[in-house]
Scaffold this motif. Structure first.
Motif, mmCIF file in Angstrom:
data_model
loop_
_atom_site.group_PDB
_atom_site.id
_atom_site.type_symbol
_atom_site.label_atom_id
_atom_site.label_comp_id
_atom_site.label_asym_id
_atom_site.label_seq_id
_atom_site.Cartn_x
_atom_site.Cartn_y
_atom_site.Cartn_z
ATOM 1 N N TYR A 116 32.232 -39.776 -32.653
ATOM 2 C CA TYR A 116 32.723 -41.376 -32.968
ATOM 3 C C TYR A 116 34.065 -41.442 -32.253
ATOM 4 C CZ TYR A 116 28.895 -41.453 -36.190
ATOM 5 O OH TYR A 116 27.794 -41.458 -36.775
ATOM 6 N N ASP A 170 37.771 -37.191 -28.818
ATOM 7 C CA ASP A 170 36.732 -37.201 -27.953
ATOM 8 C C ASP A 170 36.610 -38.870 -27.430
ATOM 9 O OD1 ASP A 170 35.810 -38.285 -30.273
ATOM 10 O OD2 ASP A 170 33.839 -36.984 -30.253
ATOM 11 N N GLY A 171 37.090 -39.688 -28.304
ATOM 12 C CA GLY A 171 37.049 -41.079 -27.568
ATOM 13 C C GLY A 171 38.158 -41.174 -26.837
ATOM 14 N N LYS A 180 45.933 -37.385 -30.976
ATOM 15 C CA LYS A 180 45.247 -38.341 -31.724
ATOM 16 C C LYS A 180 46.042 -38.798 -32.832
ATOM 17 C CE LYS A 180 42.010 -37.021 -34.543
ATOM 18 N NZ LYS A 180 40.403 -36.902 -35.153
ATOM 19 N N HIS A 182 46.647 -40.930 -34.732
ATOM 20 C CA HIS A 182 46.225 -41.973 -35.855
ATOM 21 C C HIS A 182 45.741 -40.696 -37.018
ATOM 22 C CE1 HIS A 182 42.902 -41.281 -33.288
ATOM 23 N NE2 HIS A 182 41.972 -41.313 -34.330
HETATM 24 C C1 LIG Z 1 45.925 -46.569 -26.089
HETATM 25 C C2 LIG Z 1 45.190 -46.966 -27.397
HETATM 26 N N1 LIG Z 1 44.309 -47.847 -27.441
HETATM 27 C C3 LIG Z 1 43.482 -48.090 -28.624
HETATM 28 C C4 LIG Z 1 44.160 -47.444 -29.726
HETATM 29 C C5 LIG Z 1 43.400 -47.915 -31.131
HETATM 30 N N2 LIG Z 1 42.665 -46.610 -31.589
HETATM 31 C C6 LIG Z 1 43.112 -45.878 -32.552
HETATM 32 S S1 LIG Z 1 41.866 -44.511 -33.211
HETATM 33 C C7 LIG Z 1 40.890 -45.201 -31.860
HETATM 34 C C8 LIG Z 1 39.705 -44.350 -31.862
HETATM 35 C C9 LIG Z 1 39.877 -43.107 -31.200
HETATM 36 O O1 LIG Z 1 38.877 -42.308 -31.135
HETATM 37 P P1 LIG Z 1 38.787 -40.887 -31.125
HETATM 38 O O2 LIG Z 1 39.734 -40.456 -30.190
HETATM 39 O O3 LIG Z 1 37.307 -40.499 -30.920
HETATM 40 O O4 LIG Z 1 39.307 -40.090 -32.403
HETATM 41 P P2 LIG Z 1 38.377 -40.145 -33.682
HETATM 42 O O5 LIG Z 1 39.214 -41.192 -34.669
HETATM 43 O O6 LIG Z 1 36.879 -40.434 -33.693
HETATM 44 O O7 LIG Z 1 38.768 -38.928 -34.443
HETATM 45 C C10 LIG Z 1 41.448 -46.109 -31.207
HETATM 46 C C11 LIG Z 1 40.698 -46.882 -30.043
HETATM 47 C C12 LIG Z 1 45.112 -46.698 -29.799
HETATM 48 N N3 LIG Z 1 45.640 -45.752 -30.605
HETATM 49 N N4 LIG Z 1 45.703 -46.383 -28.405
#
Ligand SMILES: Cc1ncc(C[n+]2csc(CCOP(=O)(O)OP(=O)(O)O)c2C)c(N)n1
Length: 325
Positions: A233, A201-202, A122, A124
């Motif tokens: 979330y 989890d997303g 994850k 981000h």
């Molecule tokens: C393949 C892909 N699709 C969409 C995104 C955009 N995106 C960034 S964060 C996110 C949500 C992720 O949710 P989760 O895995 O639950 O992590 P959280 O932020 O809730 O901890 C999305 C869809 C991405 N980074 N990669």
């Protein structure tokens, strides 16, 4: 009274309490095991808060380190003007436990062959990883202010240009595949290092996760641990609203994984689960860590600061709250 005595005798037999039975009654005391069990039942209590951990600036209590990391994440994102705050705060405890209490790694020699690997799938939540790596000594603390700067080393998503980062991530769903490759390579090399991967989890919505899960089980990769940040979330709502992921544990079990459930902010429980994974042979392990998005700052908990950046007043309020804790 007889009932009470009966219960006390059972607790004594279980070695949870102790008391003298001679005429000189000595009082009832919790045994070490009793204290341990009692601690386990205190929800969300930072049991290891006083535990000293080694950071670049010397030893400090884990509780102090966690507050410092959260402060840095807040500063970084406020300063950059963008970033995933809630997702980063969600995994501060998990990353800190991995880097400061579990993983074999060497900030002086980031490419040390025998180091344990971490893949932040994850991606981000990179600010949390950068705060941890900097505290561990991989790069100077001052560099944290360069998050998301063009030409800088701290990209919005992890990149191997940053000392200590083992995998480029950010496109969700890919990290587990990379981790499986690393774990399989370690097996082929008869190397003893372990591979940890943190996924959202997303992120379980991504089909590639399940392909990688199947592969890890097929090769019996017991040197890999997946940690699912189960904060409930996604970016735009709850995981269950966007696309239901439950029953998560049953799914991983069906894919051939050893499954553990913990409170991801209970440091003792996380450490304990990681220990269990180390002693699980022949199959990969997954820890489903129940967490709170935005953990540590009350008004940021939940999905409110999924992408929002704190303004000056909110930053001040958040830092003050951390100081008071
Ligand atoms: C393949 C892909 N699709 C969409 C995104 C955009 N995106 C960034 S964060 C996110 C949500 C992720 O949710 P989760 O895995 O639950 O992590 P959280 O932020 O809730 O901890 C999305 C869809 C991405 N980074 N990669």
């Amino acid at each position: 009274m007889e009932d009470l005595r009966g219960h006390a005798r059972v607790l004594k037999e279980l070695k949870l309490i102790d008391y003298g039975e001679s005429p000189q009654f000595k009082g009832v005391e919790l045994t070490e095991l009793g204290k341990f069990i009692t601690n386990l039942t205190i929800e969300d209590e930072p049991i290891l808060a006083g535990e000293m951990v080694q950071t670049r600036s010397g030893a400090k209590p884990l509780g102090q380190l966690l507050k410092d990391l959260r402060r840095q994440v807040l500063h970084m994102i406020a300063n950059a003007g963008s970033g995933h705050l809630g997702a980063s705060l969600s995994i501060v405890d998990i990353l800190a436990i991995l880097y400061f209490m579990k993983m074999q790694h060497d900030p002086i020699n980031p490419d040390w062959e025998e180091r344990d690997r971490l893949v932040l799938s994850k991606g981000h939540a990179a600010p949390a990883l950068y705060a941890v790596l900097s505290e561990a000594g991989y790069f100077p603390k001052e560099e944290l202010t360069t998050l998301r700067e063009l030409g800088g080393r701290l990209h919005g998503h992890p990149d191997t240009v940053t000392p200590g980062v083992d995998a480029k991530t950010g496109s969700l769903g890919q990290g587990l595949s990379m981790a499986v490759g690393m774990a399989y390579a370690a097996k082929l090399d008869k190397a003893s290092h372990r591979v940890y991967v943190v996924i959202g989890d997303g992120e379980l919505h991504e089909g590639q996760v399940w392909e990688a899960a199947m592969t890890a089980a097929h090769y019996g990769l017991d040197n890999i641990v997946t940690i699912i940040d189960r904060n409930k979330y996604q970016l735009t709502g709850t995981t269950e609203e966007v696309k239901g992921v439950e029953p998560i544990a049953d799914k991983w079990r069906a894919f051939g994984w050893n499954v553990l459930n913990v409170n991801g902010h209970d440091h003792f429980a996380v450490l304990d689960a990681l220990e269990v994974c180390e002693h699980t042979h022949g199959k990969p392990s997954v820890i489903i860590a129940a967490t709170t998005k935005g953990k540590g700052v009350s008004f940021m908990e939940g999905n409110k600061f999924s992408r929002s950046v704190p303004n000056a007043a909110q930053l001040k309020q958040a830092l003050e709250e951390l100081d008071r804790r």
